[in-house]
Motif scaffolding. Sequence first.
Motif, mmCIF file in Angstrom:
data_model
loop_
_atom_site.group_PDB
_atom_site.id
_atom_site.type_symbol
_atom_site.label_atom_id
_atom_site.label_comp_id
_atom_site.label_asym_id
_atom_site.label_seq_id
_atom_site.Cartn_x
_atom_site.Cartn_y
_atom_site.Cartn_z
ATOM 1 N N GLU A 100 0.823 -1.216 0.000
ATOM 2 C CA GLU A 100 0.000 0.000 0.000
ATOM 3 C C GLU A 100 0.856 1.265 0.000
ATOM 4 O O GLU A 100 0.329 2.351 -0.173
ATOM 5 C CB GLU A 100 -0.934 0.002 1.215
ATOM 6 N N SER A 137 -7.554 -11.692 -3.877
ATOM 7 C CA SER A 137 -8.130 -10.353 -3.801
ATOM 8 C C SER A 137 -7.654 -9.472 -4.955
ATOM 9 O O SER A 137 -6.453 -9.308 -5.187
ATOM 10 C CB SER A 137 -7.732 -9.706 -2.470
ATOM 11 N N TYR A 139 -7.752 -6.371 -5.014
ATOM 12 C CA TYR A 139 -7.037 -5.240 -4.422
ATOM 13 C C TYR A 139 -5.539 -5.539 -4.306
ATOM 14 O O TYR A 139 -4.707 -4.757 -4.756
ATOM 15 C CB TYR A 139 -7.624 -4.906 -3.049
ATOM 16 N N ARG A 143 -2.247 -3.943 -6.299
ATOM 17 C CA ARG A 143 -1.143 -3.310 -5.557
ATOM 18 C C ARG A 143 0.185 -3.980 -5.922
ATOM 19 O O ARG A 143 1.195 -3.311 -6.106
ATOM 20 C CB ARG A 143 -1.358 -3.403 -4.041
#
Length: 196
Positions: A100, A137, A139, A143
């Motif tokens: 992140e 995921s 997400y 990333r």
Amino acid sequence: MKLLRRPVERDRPPIPDVAGAEYSYAQVMEVMRSLELSSCASRAKLVDMETRSVRRVLAVKPDGPWLVLINGTTWNVESRNAGVDTSFAVSRLALLPLLERPRDEVERLAEQALGPDGPDIAEALQAAIQCGLSGPSEYWISRALAWVINDEVGLFAGLLREIAVGRSRSQATQHAAKRLLKQNGHWPTTWRPPHS
């Protein structure tokens, strides 16, 4: 150790196991926590506490876990609860939150902590990328794709191909994986994905 099947949570994607059963994120984290706690209480330590040197290199989050270097040569993750009791293959999942942050910031902080003669941080960063790319995921996959540098495309080519041709990923994620492969010569121009 087989997890008991429970209803899958609606707010997080299910995590498939080898046999195809699906487990929620909360169930996986519950097992991870129980492994951490049981490793403290009943399992033998992986490395004898008196003979090892554990050096914190990078905080994954402000209050832990931490990327650590054991005896100056072996990467692992130190958790808040259990210390360094699990293998890096298991504990590296805790590195996902690093994805992140900008990769150059993470590299800079690690290199400052290691000094000019320290070991290469690439192995630990590649472990975080691999966890993100192989996870269920969208997400974490997106990333991890943002973290892959040109020199690593060959290392992750198999996972990137799976993402690029996989039907369960968003078009943007598929195209990002395919773009990395094409830019680095890992995407054949005559190959077409099979029709299902």
